[in-house]
Design a protein around this motif. Structure first.
Motif, PDB file in Angstrom:
ATOM      1  N   GLN A 102      16.478  14.787 -76.931  1.00  0.00           N
ATOM      2  CA  GLN A 102      15.057  14.977 -77.196  1.00  0.00           C
ATOM      3  C   GLN A 102      14.806  16.309 -77.873  1.00  0.00           C
ATOM      4  N   SER A 103      15.541  17.329 -77.488  1.00  0.00           N
ATOM      5  CA  SER A 103      15.397  18.649 -78.104  1.00  0.00           C
ATOM      6  C   SER A 103      15.812  18.623 -79.560  1.00  0.00           C
ATOM      7  N   LEU A 104      16.880  17.860 -79.832  1.00  0.00           N
ATOM      8  CA  LEU A 104      17.347  17.736 -81.212  1.00  0.00           C
ATOM      9  C   LEU A 104      16.295  17.042 -82.068  1.00  0.00           C
ATOM     10  N   ILE A 105      15.704  15.965 -81.485  1.00  0.00           N
ATOM     11  CA  ILE A 105      14.654  15.245 -82.236  1.00  0.00           C
ATOM     12  C   ILE A 105      13.462  16.154 -82.479  1.00  0.00           C
ATOM     13  N   ASN A 106      13.045  16.894 -81.444  1.00  0.00           N
ATOM     14  CA  ASN A 106      11.897  17.799 -81.596  1.00  0.00           C
ATOM     15  C   ASN A 106      12.186  18.893 -82.634  1.00  0.00           C
ATOM     16  N   SER A 107      13.422  19.333 -82.655  1.00  0.00           N
ATOM     17  CA  SER A 107      13.784  20.357 -83.646  1.00  0.00           C
ATOM     18  C   SER A 107      13.647  19.820 -85.059  1.00  0.00           C
ATOM     19  N   PHE A 108      14.124  18.579 -85.277  1.00  0.00           N
ATOM     20  CA  PHE A 108      13.976  17.970 -86.598  1.00  0.00           C
ATOM     21  C   PHE A 108      12.485  17.816 -86.987  1.00  0.00           C
ATOM     22  N   LYS A 109      11.645  17.427 -86.001  1.00  0.00           N
ATOM     23  CA  LYS A 109      10.209  17.293 -86.276  1.00  0.00           C
ATOM     24  C   LYS A 109       9.591  18.641 -86.643  1.00  0.00           C
ATOM     25  N   ALA A 110      10.015  19.680 -85.931  1.00  0.00           N
ATOM     26  CA  ALA A 110       9.490  21.004 -86.211  1.00  0.00           C
ATOM     27  C   ALA A 110       9.867  21.455 -87.608  1.00  0.00           C
ATOM     28  N   VAL A 111      11.131  21.171 -87.973  1.00  0.00           N
ATOM     29  CA  VAL A 111      11.563  21.528 -89.347  1.00  0.00           C
ATOM     30  C   VAL A 111      10.695  20.785 -90.363  1.00  0.00           C
ATOM     31  N   SER A 112      10.425  19.489 -90.121  1.00  0.00           N
ATOM     32  CA  SER A 112       9.609  18.685 -91.037  1.00  0.00           C
ATOM     33  C   SER A 112       8.196  19.235 -91.128  1.00  0.00           C
ATOM     34  N   ASN A 113       7.619  19.567 -89.953  1.00  0.00           N
ATOM     35  CA  ASN A 113       6.247  20.107 -89.960  1.00  0.00           C
ATOM     36  C   ASN A 113       6.180  21.463 -90.659  1.00  0.00           C
ATOM     37  N   ALA A 128       8.204  22.645 -92.958  1.00  0.00           N
ATOM     38  CA  ALA A 128       8.484  22.523 -94.391  1.00  0.00           C
ATOM     39  C   ALA A 128       7.497  21.622 -95.094  1.00  0.00           C
ATOM     40  N   GLN A 129       6.682  20.935 -94.316  1.00  0.00           N
ATOM     41  CA  GLN A 129       5.731  19.979 -94.882  1.00  0.00           C
ATOM     42  C   GLN A 129       6.458  18.978 -95.765  1.00  0.00           C
ATOM     43  N   LEU A 130       7.648  18.591 -95.262  1.00  0.00           N
ATOM     44  CA  LEU A 130       8.457  17.601 -95.957  1.00  0.00           C
ATOM     45  C   LEU A 130       8.848  16.512 -94.966  1.00  0.00           C
ATOM     46  N   PRO A 131       8.884  15.293 -95.428  1.00  0.00           N
ATOM     47  CA  PRO A 131       9.337  14.214 -94.543  1.00  0.00           C
ATOM     48  C   PRO A 131      10.834  14.362 -94.274  1.00  0.00           C
ATOM     49  N   ILE A 132      11.259  13.930 -93.119  1.00  0.00           N
ATOM     50  CA  ILE A 132      12.662  14.056 -92.728  1.00  0.00           C
ATOM     51  C   ILE A 132      13.206  12.670 -92.336  1.00  0.00           C
ATOM     52  N   GLU A 133      14.437  12.401 -92.721  1.00  0.00           N
ATOM     53  CA  GLU A 133      15.105  11.132 -92.408  1.00  0.00           C
ATOM     54  C   GLU A 133      16.482  11.438 -91.807  1.00  0.00           C
ATOM     55  N   LEU A 134      16.865  10.619 -90.743  1.00  0.00           N
ATOM     56  CA  LEU A 134      18.146  10.804 -90.043  1.00  0.00           C
ATOM     57  C   LEU A 134      19.044   9.592 -90.334  1.00  0.00           C
ATOM     58  N   TYR A 135      20.316   9.884 -90.656  1.00  0.00           N
ATOM     59  CA  TYR A 135      21.281   8.838 -90.990  1.00  0.00           C
ATOM     60  C   TYR A 135      22.587   9.119 -90.229  1.00  0.00           C
ATOM     61  N   GLN A 136      23.320   7.994 -89.978  1.00  0.00           N
ATOM     62  CA  GLN A 136      24.691   8.149 -89.497  1.00  0.00           C
ATOM     63  C   GLN A 136      25.594   8.288 -90.717  1.00  0.00           C
ATOM     64  N   LYS A 137      26.342   9.357 -90.698  1.00  0.00           N
ATOM     65  CA  LYS A 137      27.163   9.606 -91.861  1.00  0.00           C
ATOM     66  C   LYS A 137      28.308   8.606 -91.961  1.00  0.00           C
ATOM     67  N   SER A 138      28.693   8.094 -90.843  1.00  0.00           N
ATOM     68  CA  SER A 138      29.868   7.188 -90.849  1.00  0.00           C
ATOM     69  C   SER A 138      29.602   5.930 -91.650  1.00  0.00           C
ATOM     70  N   ASP A 139      28.436   5.326 -91.454  1.00  0.00           N
ATOM     71  CA  ASP A 139      28.142   4.096 -92.183  1.00  0.00           C
ATOM     72  C   ASP A 139      26.886   4.199 -93.043  1.00  0.00           C
ATOM     73  N   GLY A 140      26.209   5.371 -92.991  1.00  0.00           N
ATOM     74  CA  GLY A 140      25.017   5.573 -93.797  1.00  0.00           C
ATOM     75  C   GLY A 140      23.786   4.883 -93.284  1.00  0.00           C
ATOM     76  N   SER A 141      23.893   4.353 -92.052  1.00  0.00           N
ATOM     77  CA  SER A 141      22.737   3.651 -91.506  1.00  0.00           C
ATOM     78  C   SER A 141      21.667   4.659 -91.097  1.00  0.00           C
ATOM     79  N   LYS A 142      20.430   4.210 -91.259  1.00  0.00           N
ATOM     80  CA  LYS A 142      19.293   5.091 -90.974  1.00  0.00           C
ATOM     81  C   LYS A 142      18.990   5.059 -89.501  1.00  0.00           C
ATOM     82  N   ILE A 143      18.890   6.267 -88.905  1.00  0.00           N
ATOM     83  CA  ILE A 143      18.633   6.356 -87.488  1.00  0.00           C
ATOM     84  C   ILE A 143      17.135   6.464 -87.212  1.00  0.00           C
ATOM     85  N   GLY A 144      16.393   7.258 -88.035  1.00  0.00           N
ATOM     86  CA  GLY A 144      14.969   7.445 -87.825  1.00  0.00           C
ATOM     87  C   GLY A 144      14.380   8.266 -88.960  1.00  0.00           C
ATOM     88  N   ALA A 145      13.018   8.389 -88.939  1.00  0.00           N
ATOM     89  CA  ALA A 145      12.302   9.152 -89.968  1.00  0.00           C
ATOM     90  C   ALA A 145      11.057   9.776 -89.357  1.00  0.00           C
TER      91      ALA A 145
END
Length: 609
Positions: free
Chosen positions: A568-579, A581-598
């Motif tokens: 949860q802390s990792l997710i909140n950190s990503f949201k904080a970075v997005s807020n 930077a005022q940029l949308p953020i997307e999470l992917y698994q590097k192994s298969d490139g599947s999208k985890i969240g946005a």
């Protein structure tokens, strides 16, 4: 001799003199006579048609003979004038005295009737034309120019023929007028009186002092003129010649000195004519001097003055070497030639000045056209240059000329235009300078912006705006500057936003670096102006998965809770970075490139976990 009583009046005297001249000089009756008696002086004016030649000496002699043959004479002092019709001034004048040695006449015949006359307001009438009534003409005018000589004739008088009164001219005719006894008495009286009159005339008996004195006066006149050679000397010489002529003119025909006197009179008259010719040249010179006073003058005046000097020189050049005024004339020719050269120099200078003034006027016309058509800095530069050419041309007009005074007046009228063109050109130069500098800053700002050098771009856009705003109103660059201001303002705003985005992106990179790196690397990331992309590393996923399995197998609730809190802390950190930077953020698994969240930043909308 005929008596004045027989002529009855001045009208009859005029008719007698006119008939005498007409019979001798003008058979076509193209002349007229007017007699004026003022202050006991008889003045006889003879006027003839300009086409009629009247030899003045012969005319004077004929008139004088008639007047001197009258007993008693009409006046002891007589002045004769010859004048051409249409001119105010006489061209020849003679004055003489009549000596009356007869005490009185006896038994005058009855007066004859007056000839018919009519009123006229013109010049002295020629015979056969309208003539003024001499008695109705005022006798108090200038003794030199009677009023009737200053007017023009308006009507004609019928010609006179055989009806004109005639007078006895021979002894036989007089005998028919007088009784025999009276005629004898009159004849005897006339004979005695005639002899007495003849011997009392000057230079009849013995020597003749009048001739010696007249020759002395003539010699003095010539010597005076040779010595002084001035206008005053010329007038004095003319007066002395008149006195010399007066002394010998009255010597009678029966005198032994008559031949000498006649030759002297002819010589004096020739000398006087030469003086008159010289005086005419002096008159032209005097008029030339008068017209040249108070310079400067326009060229036409200097041409008139030069023409007068040339006329005076030409007249003096006609005087022969035998003339007493030859030396005087040669002296004056040299003097007048110098004056003519000076006037010609003034004329040349004035013509040069007028030409220069015309050049200035032409330049002014071109400058005015350029100024009226000027719309940009180049056109105003041309107008300003044209006015400078005008000013330079005005300053080159030679001083001391009429054109120089005109140039001063023109400069006063041109000055407002010159100042306006100069000031407007200066404003246009300032405007063009600021506008060109604004363009230069804008070009440099665009280059910096293309290189994402936002701080430099912002500074250059601000400088470009500052220069564009300093372009003066009413100039040709003002409207273009307003367009630059609008464009540069937008570019500056974009640069500021871009700089802010760049700062936020740099901050996002720094924050993601903190999040993604550690004892166990979590992710890899990229930050672009469009958004943030985070790839979770397989090693991290394997680590969390293994830790979760272990805690589940061991029923390690604390570890499981710690894993959930870490996620949860990792997710909140990503949201904080997005807020941040005022940029949308997307999470992917590097192994298969599947999208985890946005997640979308809050300012842009509600984010997703």
């Amino acid at each position: 001799m005929e008596t004045l009583e027989k002529l009855s009046s001045l009208e009859s005297l005029e008719q007698r003199l006119q008939q005498c001249l007409s019979d001798r000089f003008s058979p076509d009756n193209a002349l007229g006579v007017e007699c004026l008696l003022e202050d006991e002086k008889l003045k006889v004016w003879v006027q003839h048609d300009p086409a009629t030649f009247l030899e003045e000496q012969s005319a004077f002699a004929a008139l004088q003979a008639v007047l001197e043959g009258m007993t008693p004479p009409p006046s002891s002092q007589v002045r004769l004038y010859l004048k051409r019709e249409g001119q105010k001034q006489p061209y020849a004048v003679r004055a003489f005295k009549i000596t009356d040695n007869i005490s009185e006449t006896k038994t005058p015949p009855p007066p004859l009737p007056k000839p018919p006359v009519t009123q006229s307001s013109g010049d002295l009438p020629l015979k056969g034309k309208t003539r003024p009534n001499p008695r109705s003409t005022a006798k108090s005018h200038s003794p030199e120019i009677p009023e009737f000589l200053e007017k023009r004739r308006q009507s004609d008088l019928p010609e006179t023929g055989n009806d004109r009164p005639t007078f006895p001219t021979t002894w036989e005719e007089w005998r028919q007028w007088l009784p025999l006894g009276v005629a004898a008495a009159v004849a005897g009286s006339l004979l005695v009186l005639g002899l007495g009159y003849a011997v009392t005339r000057p230079c009849v008996i013995g020597g003749c002092k009048a001739i010696a004195r007249s020759q002395e006066l003539s010699q003095n006149a010539i010597q005076t003129l040779d010595a002084q050679r001035s206008t005053e000397a010329l007038l004095a010489a003319r007066q002395q010649l008149n006195q010399a002529e007066d002394l010998v003119r009255d010597i009678p025909l029966w005198s032994v000195h008559y031949g000498t006197a006649r030759d002297l009179v002819a010589m004096y008259r020739n000398q006087s004519q030469a003086l008159d010719q010289t005086a005419a040249a002096l008159s032209h010179a005097a008029l030339a001097g008068q017209k040249s006073q108070n310079p400067p003058h326009p060229p036409q005046v200097w041409r008139e003055v030069a023409g007068l000097w040339e006329k005076a020189i030409a007249e003096l050049g006609l005087i022969p070497e035998s003339s007493p005024t030859y030396g005087f004339a040669q002296h004056k020719i040299s003097e007048y030639q110098a004056n003519l050269e000076a006037i010609e120099q003034r004329l040349a200078l004035e013509e040069k000045a007028q030409a220069q003034l015309q050049t200035a006027k032409s330049a002014a016309e071109a400058a005015q056209v350029s100024q009226n058509l000027a719309r940009d800095v180049d056109a105003w530069q041309l107008a300003h240059a044209s006015w400078k050419t005008t000013l330079y041309a005005l300053r080159r007009v030679p001083k001391g000329t009429q054109a120089a005074e005109d140039a001063q007046q023109l400069f006063k009228s041109y000055e407002p235009h010159i100042v306006a063109a100069r000031d407007r050109y200066a404003q246009e130069q300032i405007a063009a300078n600021f506008y060109n500098q604004a363009l230069s800053f804008g070009d440099r700002a665009k280059t910096a912006q293309n290189d994402s050098e936002w701080t430099t771009a912002i500074t250059l856009w601000q400088q470009g705006l500052a220069h564009a705003r300093q372009v003066p109103p009413q100039t040709s660059s003002y409207e273009d500057a307003q367009i630059l201001i609008s464009s540069y303002t937008k570019s500056l705003d974009e640069a500021v936003r871009s700089q802010r985005r760049q700062g936020l992106m740099e901050r996002a990179n720094l924050e993601l670096s903190t999040i993604c790196t550690g004892t166990t690397p979590i992710c890899e990331y990229t930050v672009t102006p469009k958004g943030i992309k985070v790839q979770i590393l397989p090693s991290y996923i394997d680590y969390i998965r293994d830790l979760a399995q272990t805690s589940t197998q061991s029923n390690d609730k604390q570890t499981q809770t710690a894993i959930d809190a870490h996620k949860q802390s990792l997710i909140n950190s990503f949201k904080a970075v997005s807020n941040n930077a005022q940029l949308p953020i997307e999470l992917y698994q590097k192994s298969d490139g599947s999208k985890i969240g946005a997640y979308e930043p809050k300012e842009m909308g509600n984010g997703n976990g």
